[in-house]
Design a protein around this motif. Structure first.
Motif, PDB file in Angstrom:
ATOM      1  N   SER A  40       0.774  -1.074   0.169  1.00  0.00           N
ATOM      2  CA  SER A  40       0.091   0.005  -0.132  1.00  0.00           C
ATOM      3  C   SER A  40       1.000   1.294  -0.081  1.00  0.00           C
ATOM      4  CB  SER A  40      -0.904  -0.033   1.177  1.00  0.00           C
ATOM      5  OG  SER A  40      -1.564   1.433   1.376  1.00  0.00           O
ATOM      6  N   PRO A  41       0.386   2.387  -0.878  1.00  0.00           N
ATOM      7  CA  PRO A  41       1.131   3.544  -0.809  1.00  0.00           C
ATOM      8  C   PRO A  41       1.004   4.298   0.568  1.00  0.00           C
ATOM      9  CG  PRO A  41      -0.856   3.758  -1.952  1.00  0.00           C
ATOM     10  CD  PRO A  41      -0.700   2.398  -1.757  1.00  0.00           C
ATOM     11  N   GLN A  42       0.253   3.874   1.648  1.00  0.00           N
ATOM     12  CA  GLN A  42      -0.017   4.583   2.782  1.00  0.00           C
ATOM     13  C   GLN A  42       1.232   3.914   4.132  1.00  0.00           C
ATOM     14  OE1 GLN A  42      -3.275   3.230   1.434  1.00  0.00           O
ATOM     15  NE2 GLN A  42      -3.303   5.242   0.620  1.00  0.00           N
ATOM     16  N   VAL A  43       1.877   2.788   3.594  1.00  0.00           N
ATOM     17  CA  VAL A  43       2.983   2.209   4.365  1.00  0.00           C
ATOM     18  C   VAL A  43       4.162   3.123   4.413  1.00  0.00           C
ATOM     19  CG1 VAL A  43       4.336   0.189   4.704  1.00  0.00           C
ATOM     20  CG2 VAL A  43       1.980  -0.259   3.896  1.00  0.00           C
ATOM     21  N   ARG A  44       4.664   3.463   5.763  1.00  0.00           N
ATOM     22  CA  ARG A  44       5.726   4.208   5.924  1.00  0.00           C
ATOM     23  C   ARG A  44       6.873   3.431   6.525  1.00  0.00           C
ATOM     24  NH1 ARG A  44       3.203   6.482   2.778  1.00  0.00           N
ATOM     25  NH2 ARG A  44       2.223   8.307   3.008  1.00  0.00           N
ATOM     26  N   ALA A  45       6.571   2.317   7.050  1.00  0.00           N
ATOM     27  CA  ALA A  45       7.829   1.464   7.668  1.00  0.00           C
ATOM     28  C   ALA A  45       7.248   0.072   7.700  1.00  0.00           C
ATOM     29  CB  ALA A  45       7.880   1.859   9.026  1.00  0.00           C
ATOM     30  N   VAL A  46       8.311  -0.969   7.322  1.00  0.00           N
ATOM     31  CA  VAL A  46       8.197  -2.091   7.484  1.00  0.00           C
ATOM     32  C   VAL A  46       9.161  -2.753   8.215  1.00  0.00           C
ATOM     33  CG1 VAL A  46       7.956  -4.242   6.109  1.00  0.00           C
ATOM     34  CG2 VAL A  46       6.953  -2.361   5.201  1.00  0.00           C
ATOM     35  N   LEU A  47       8.916  -3.611   9.349  1.00  0.00           N
ATOM     36  CA  LEU A  47      10.139  -4.308  10.011  1.00  0.00           C
ATOM     37  C   LEU A  47       9.837  -5.696  10.102  1.00  0.00           C
ATOM     38  CD1 LEU A  47      10.973  -2.054  12.946  1.00  0.00           C
ATOM     39  CD2 LEU A  47      12.475  -2.407  10.865  1.00  0.00           C
ATOM     40  N   ALA A  48      10.508  -6.993   9.509  1.00  0.00           N
ATOM     41  CA  ALA A  48      10.347  -8.203   9.571  1.00  0.00           C
ATOM     42  C   ALA A  48      11.115  -9.091  10.155  1.00  0.00           C
ATOM     43  CB  ALA A  48       9.825  -8.583   8.296  1.00  0.00           C
ATOM     44  N   THR A  49      10.743  -9.991  11.101  1.00  0.00           N
ATOM     45  CA  THR A  49      11.182 -11.138  11.544  1.00  0.00           C
ATOM     46  C   THR A  49      11.173 -12.313  10.697  1.00  0.00           C
ATOM     47  OG1 THR A  49      10.063 -11.651  12.899  1.00  0.00           O
ATOM     48  CG2 THR A  49      11.399 -10.136  13.712  1.00  0.00           C
ATOM     49  N   GLU A  50      11.550 -13.470  10.910  1.00  0.00           N
ATOM     50  CA  GLU A  50      11.377 -14.871  10.081  1.00  0.00           C
ATOM     51  C   GLU A  50       9.759 -15.041  10.351  1.00  0.00           C
ATOM     52  OE1 GLU A  50      12.663 -16.515   8.131  1.00  0.00           O
ATOM     53  OE2 GLU A  50      14.825 -15.603   8.105  1.00  0.00           O
ATOM     54  N   ARG A  51       9.091 -14.546  11.627  1.00  0.00           N
ATOM     55  CA  ARG A  51       7.755 -15.113  11.827  1.00  0.00           C
ATOM     56  C   ARG A  51       6.903 -13.949  11.618  1.00  0.00           C
ATOM     57  NH1 ARG A  51       5.524 -17.670  17.531  1.00  0.00           N
ATOM     58  NH2 ARG A  51       3.529 -18.165  16.786  1.00  0.00           N
ATOM     59  N   TRP A  52       7.156 -12.744  12.220  1.00  0.00           N
ATOM     60  CA  TRP A  52       6.169 -11.713  12.052  1.00  0.00           C
ATOM     61  C   TRP A  52       6.685 -10.392  11.182  1.00  0.00           C
ATOM     62  CZ3 TRP A  52       1.500 -13.253  13.466  1.00  0.00           C
ATOM     63  CH2 TRP A  52       1.451 -14.265  14.458  1.00  0.00           C
ATOM     64  N   THR A  53       5.869  -9.737  10.766  1.00  0.00           N
ATOM     65  CA  THR A  53       6.087  -8.465   9.957  1.00  0.00           C
ATOM     66  C   THR A  53       5.411  -7.547  10.497  1.00  0.00           C
ATOM     67  OG1 THR A  53       6.786  -9.466   7.818  1.00  0.00           O
ATOM     68  CG2 THR A  53       6.068  -7.270   7.948  1.00  0.00           C
ATOM     69  N   ALA A  54       5.948  -6.227  11.098  1.00  0.00           N
ATOM     70  CA  ALA A  54       4.996  -5.037  11.493  1.00  0.00           C
ATOM     71  C   ALA A  54       5.122  -4.038  10.282  1.00  0.00           C
ATOM     72  CB  ALA A  54       5.783  -4.635  12.762  1.00  0.00           C
ATOM     73  N   VAL A  55       3.967  -3.725  10.129  1.00  0.00           N
ATOM     74  CA  VAL A  55       3.508  -2.591   9.098  1.00  0.00           C
ATOM     75  C   VAL A  55       3.208  -1.230   9.763  1.00  0.00           C
ATOM     76  CG1 VAL A  55       2.694  -2.316   6.882  1.00  0.00           C
ATOM     77  CG2 VAL A  55       3.391  -4.282   7.581  1.00  0.00           C
ATOM     78  N   GLY A  56       3.958   0.011   9.397  1.00  0.00           N
ATOM     79  CA  GLY A  56       3.385   1.171  10.049  1.00  0.00           C
ATOM     80  C   GLY A  56       2.897   1.931   8.812  1.00  0.00           C
ATOM     81  N   HIS A  57       1.389   2.190   8.962  1.00  0.00           N
ATOM     82  CA  HIS A  57       0.598   2.891   8.087  1.00  0.00           C
ATOM     83  C   HIS A  57       0.520   4.356   8.549  1.00  0.00           C
ATOM     84  CE1 HIS A  57      -0.841  -0.917   6.206  1.00  0.00           C
ATOM     85  NE2 HIS A  57      -0.490  -1.288   7.420  1.00  0.00           N
ATOM     86  N   HIS A  58       0.420   5.255   7.546  1.00  0.00           N
ATOM     87  CA  HIS A  58       0.130   6.668   7.658  1.00  0.00           C
ATOM     88  C   HIS A  58       1.040   7.234   8.795  1.00  0.00           C
ATOM     89  CE1 HIS A  58      -3.337   6.777   5.029  1.00  0.00           C
ATOM     90  NE2 HIS A  58      -3.764   5.663   5.433  1.00  0.00           N
TER      91      HIS A  58
END
Length: 254
Positions: free
Chosen positions: A87-105
């Motif tokens: 999404s173009p609203q995503v500003r940050a992505v931090l991923a590990t092998e199991r989980w991905t944290a996505v920061g929107h707006h």
């Protein structure tokens, strides 16, 4: 704007998903941080401070984010469609092998040395959701605001951090204080701040603010039945709505 309770719950979710894990993907879509690479670092933890989030890494760096009005973080299983974060609203992505944290707006994003976190949050007052609160410092900052309307002082993150329009209104309603009373006329500011802190703590646990006055325009007051009214704190473009009961929260007699 999300308040301290939402930020604490967000920090807890990020903490649960990422802490102790190695970053395998880092995508910071922010002009001043676009070239920052955190891949290979381990996440030490995420904590909130007022309306700010601090995610710390074992290489001595911290990712600082602020949600502003519309921002939020979501955690998805790594490899899922949502974790692709297209999404173009995503500003940050931090991923590990199991989980991905996505920061929107996200409304603010910095990467600083952990020892320099004060450069992004040092101007703030004590965090009302901190393990301890420096009450003397909070009262010193309160006193410096003089006759400023009490609702505006509660909203001022440089006095105490974490209160927004919801908890300003709810704490003032709980103490029957007129929102536009001069801050220096409030008999016991420490009591009012303690009420706000307790409300924030309860909302972190329950996921629900008190809901006794905020957002209840023209509905009957839960105490006296008078229709709830709304007024304005601060001036444009920083104005904020403050809900109150015209009967329970009357101005003090001159």
């Amino acid at each position: 704007m999300p308040e301290g309770d939402v930020l604490r719950r967000t920090a807890d979710r990020l903490d649960l998903a990422l802490t102790g894990q190695v970053v395998v993907r880092c995508d910071l879509r922010w002009p001043t941080a676009a070239t920052v690479d955190l891949v290979g670092t381990s996440v030490l933890g995420t904590r909130s401070y007022g309306k700010h989030l601090l995610t710390r890494f074992d290489d001595g760096r911290t990712l600082h984010t602020h949600l502003r009005m519309d921002g939020y973080w979501r955690v998805h299983p790594t490899g899922s469609p949502q974790a692709a974060a297209r999404s173009p609203q995503v500003r940050a992505v931090l991923a590990t092998e199991r989980w991905t944290a996505v920061g929107h707006h996200l409304g603010m994003l910095d990467v600083v040395r952990t020892r320099d976190e004060h450069t992004v949050i040092g101007h703030l007052g004590p965090d009302l959701l901190g393990e301890t609160v420096d009450a003397d410092e909070a009262l010193r900052r309160w006193a410096a605001r003089g006759s400023t309307p009490v609702a505006e002082v509660l909203l001022d993150q440089q006095v105490v951090a974490g209160i927004g329009t919801i908890f300003a209104a709810e704490s003032l309603f709980a103490e029957r204080i007129w929102p536009w009373a001069a801050a220096d006329s409030v008999p016991d500011p420490s009591r009012l701040l303690a009420v706000a802190r307790r409300q924030l703590q309860q909302s972190v646990t329950s996921g629900r603010p008190p809901g006794r006055v905020h957002g209840r325009l023209r509905q009957p007051c839960v105490r006296c039945g008078t229709p709830i009214a709304v007024g304005q704190a601060r001036t444009p473009p920083m104005e904020r709505p403050i809900f109150f009961c015209p009967h329970c929260q009357q101005p003090a007699a001159a």
